[in-house]
Design a protein around this motif. Structure first.
Motif, PDB file in Angstrom:
ATOM      1  N   CYS A  40      30.982  51.781  35.140  1.00  0.00           N
ATOM      2  CA  CYS A  40      30.756  50.976  33.940  1.00  0.00           C
ATOM      3  C   CYS A  40      32.087  50.705  33.257  1.00  0.00           C
ATOM      4  O   CYS A  40      32.803  51.625  32.873  1.00  0.00           O
ATOM      5  N   ARG A  98      34.420  60.214  32.305  1.00  0.00           N
ATOM      6  CA  ARG A  98      35.009  59.171  31.461  1.00  0.00           C
ATOM      7  C   ARG A  98      36.497  59.106  31.776  1.00  0.00           C
ATOM      8  O   ARG A  98      37.158  60.127  31.857  1.00  0.00           O
ATOM      9  N   ASN A 152      33.514  49.818  30.132  1.00  0.00           N
ATOM     10  CA  ASN A 152      33.190  49.700  28.706  1.00  0.00           C
ATOM     11  C   ASN A 152      34.387  49.074  28.009  1.00  0.00           C
ATOM     12  O   ASN A 152      35.350  49.760  27.668  1.00  0.00           O
ATOM     13  N   GLU A 158      32.626  56.010  33.553  1.00  0.00           N
ATOM     14  CA  GLU A 158      32.816  55.077  32.439  1.00  0.00           C
ATOM     15  C   GLU A 158      34.320  54.863  32.251  1.00  0.00           C
ATOM     16  O   GLU A 158      35.056  55.806  31.956  1.00  0.00           O
ATOM     17  N   ASP A 162      29.568  47.121  29.597  1.00  0.00           N
ATOM     18  CA  ASP A 162      28.833  47.866  28.567  1.00  0.00           C
ATOM     19  C   ASP A 162      27.569  47.111  28.166  1.00  0.00           C
ATOM     20  O   ASP A 162      26.524  47.708  27.899  1.00  0.00           O
TER      21      ASP A 162
END
Ligand SMILES: Cc1ncc(C[n+]2csc(CCOP(=O)(O)OP(=O)(O)O)c2C)c(N)n1
Length: 239
Positions: free
Chosen positions: A59, A92, A61, A122, A33
């Protein structure tokens, strides 16, 4: 210092070249992140969207960029909305669910290759460890929070429960494996301890062909310090 996230625009460049060569492949690149707060992240996303480069941005996070909490990094709903803002399909996923991560990445890869375009994933998670050996994360976040994620939300325990419920793993197999790995590790440590250590000089000679003055100075200072305090220098490391 290694600058964070400079690899993202490079990944897009490589993905674009795969596209030009009509390769049946994509590039996969990673960021935390913290890396998404760098300009390179935004340049890479936009560049990949307009060139329709087959790249998967993953990513992780995990809520923290060293000691900076995500609430101090951005006010958007995480990272996934940023991908969408650049016109990139974005997924996500619960980053602590191994199977969900597997299927999300599988789908992202398929999409990137067959549709020849970027995809962002994500994965929401938490960093239970310190950022590095020089970091003490209890200085900036409550210990209870770390323990909660380590115990209640542990992705390894969660996956293990699933594997056990399917009859593929058990308590006995676990302890058998742990014991055998422990033995192998102890043996490896013994071998490593008996191996001759690299000489002090290697600290200074493995980067530059011709050593710059500051490194020569550092080596000189270190040798002088060892000469003055020989009792503090390990006897089995050649000087
Ligand atoms: C360009 C640049 N700025 C600052 C740093 C110092 N730095 C190293 S890691 C890091 C945070 C990275 O955050 P994240 O990717 O979320 O990693 P995590 O804390 O989850 O391990 C920073 C600011 C750096 N290496 N490069």
């Amino acid at each position: 210092m290694l600058p964070v996230r400079t690899q993202l625009p490079q990944a897009v460049g490589i993905a674009y070249s795969l596209k030009m060569d009509k390769k049946d492949a994509c590039v996969v690149t990673y960021t935390g992140d913290g890396g998404t707060s760098e300009g390179d992240f935004h340049a890479a996303l936009n560049f990949s969207a307009v060139t329709e480069a087959p790249v998967v941005f993953i990513c992780r996070n995990n809520g923290w960029a060293i000691s900076t909490h995500i609430s101090e990094q951005f006010r958007s709903d995480g990272i996934v909305v940023r991908g969408r803002a650049y016109g990139i399909r974005s997924i996500r996923v619960d980053g602590n669910d191994v199977l969900a991560v597997y299927s999300a990445i599988h789908a992202a890869r398929e999409m990137a290759i067959s549709e020849q375009r970027p995809v962002l994933v994500e994965a929401l998670s938490y960093r239970v460890g310190h950022h590095s050996t020089s970091d003490d994360s209890t200085k900036y976040r409550p210990v209870d929070e770390i323990v909660y994620w380590k115990m209640e939300r542990n992705p390894v325990n969660r996956f293990r429960k699933w594997v056990e419920r399917n009859g593929w793993w058990s308590e006995e197999k676990e302890s058998e494996l742990r014991n055998s790995v422990k033995k192998q590790l102890l043996q490896a440590i013994q071998v490593a301890e008996q191996t001759e250590k690299p000489p002090l000089e290697d600290l200074f000679s493995d980067v530059y062909d011709i050593r710059p003055p500051n490194l020569r100075e550092q080596e000189k200072q270190l040798r002088e310090t060892i000469y003055r305090h020989p009792q503090d220098y390990p006897s089995h490391v050649p000087l």
